[in-house]
Design an enzyme around this catalytic site. Sequence first.
Site, mmCIF file in Angstrom:
data_model
loop_
_atom_site.group_PDB
_atom_site.id
_atom_site.type_symbol
_atom_site.label_atom_id
_atom_site.label_comp_id
_atom_site.label_asym_id
_atom_site.label_seq_id
_atom_site.Cartn_x
_atom_site.Cartn_y
_atom_site.Cartn_z
ATOM 1 N N ARG A 122 29.967 45.364 73.570
ATOM 2 C CA ARG A 122 29.170 44.135 73.329
ATOM 3 C C ARG A 122 29.925 42.891 73.812
ATOM 4 N NH1 ARG A 122 26.431 43.025 67.595
ATOM 5 N NH2 ARG A 122 28.534 43.064 66.730
ATOM 6 N N ARG A 166 34.122 47.728 58.603
ATOM 7 C CA ARG A 166 32.793 47.165 58.364
ATOM 8 C C ARG A 166 31.816 48.256 57.922
ATOM 9 N NH1 ARG A 166 32.317 44.308 63.998
ATOM 10 N NH2 ARG A 166 30.413 43.253 63.354
HETATM 11 P P1 AMP Z 1 27.423 39.852 61.407
HETATM 12 O O1 AMP Z 1 27.313 38.939 62.579
HETATM 13 O O2 AMP Z 1 26.167 39.919 60.593
HETATM 14 O O3 AMP Z 1 27.956 41.210 61.782
HETATM 15 O O4 AMP Z 1 28.533 39.191 60.436
HETATM 16 C C1 AMP Z 1 29.855 38.997 60.880
HETATM 17 C C2 AMP Z 1 30.792 38.834 59.692
HETATM 18 O O5 AMP Z 1 30.391 37.689 58.920
HETATM 19 C C3 AMP Z 1 30.788 39.991 58.702
HETATM 20 O O6 AMP Z 1 31.650 41.047 59.095
HETATM 21 C C4 AMP Z 1 31.266 39.281 57.444
HETATM 22 O O7 AMP Z 1 32.652 39.023 57.498
HETATM 23 C C5 AMP Z 1 30.569 37.932 57.532
HETATM 24 N N1 AMP Z 1 29.232 37.965 56.894
HETATM 25 C C6 AMP Z 1 28.008 37.789 57.491
HETATM 26 N N2 AMP Z 1 27.015 37.873 56.615
HETATM 27 C C7 AMP Z 1 27.596 38.085 55.408
HETATM 28 C C8 AMP Z 1 27.091 38.285 54.085
HETATM 29 N N3 AMP Z 1 25.774 38.273 53.816
HETATM 30 N N4 AMP Z 1 28.007 38.489 53.091
HETATM 31 C C9 AMP Z 1 29.315 38.506 53.330
HETATM 32 N N5 AMP Z 1 29.864 38.351 54.540
HETATM 33 C C10 AMP Z 1 29.018 38.138 55.584
#
Ligand code: AMP
Length: 211
Positions: A122, A166
């Site tokens: 990605r 993750r």
């Molecule tokens: P994403 O782009 O959705 O994969 O989010 C990237 C990172 O942001 C995640 O690995 C978390 O560290 C943080 N993050 C995003 N959304 C949340 C959430 N709802 N709760 C906690 N951490 C979040």
Amino acid sequence: MGPAGAGKGTMSDLILKEYDIPHISTGDMLRDNVRNNTELGNLAKSYMDAGNLVPDDVIIAMVEKRLQEDDCQKGYLLDGFPRTLVQAEAFEKIENKIGKPVECVIALEVGFDTLVERITGRRICPKCGAIYHIHNKPSKIEGICDVCGSELTQRKDDTVEQLTVRMDGYEKSTKPVIDFYDKRGIVSYIDASQETAAVFEKVKEALSKLK
Ligand code: AMP
């Protein structure tokens, strides 16, 4: 909802082409804050870089504020939130407060090997947020965004090691959230290992049941 690399961002972009609603991606909001060096961004950065979840209270406050903006009156698309039961329960109160309950949850399901392939290939545009993949969706000029001409980058957390962390977090914290919504009978489970167009067909089918 779906683990890292399931296609939440890609499906969100496609959904937004058909529905005039705001895209509320907590990951994007946090990355914006990190880029702009805000207090929230500085707090979130270490959690994000390690592939860990940012504390619930921070996320809940951020989403609550965003949902009170005018553009959410006609509905909203949440992407990456709620990711824990605590967030889902806090969000239930917000849903009631704004009178706009969640009507459909899309759970994108993909096996680990496919996720590794997607995540490591990605590339994202740090300026406009466009998403590419070195094999499945390459930019016209290697390393350059088709939309705005910026240099593409790799997210710091898009490595196999961070993906494992993750995924662990997803299994432990986020799967129970899907069960929480399953009890309301509003979850559509979709095999997201297929081609983008095939997955989007299923997503549209799920959304067509909305009032
Ligand atoms: P994403 O782009 O959705 O994969 O989010 C990237 C990172 O942001 C995640 O690995 C978390 O560290 C943080 N993050 C995003 N959304 C949340 C959430 N709802 N709760 C906690 N951490 C979040």
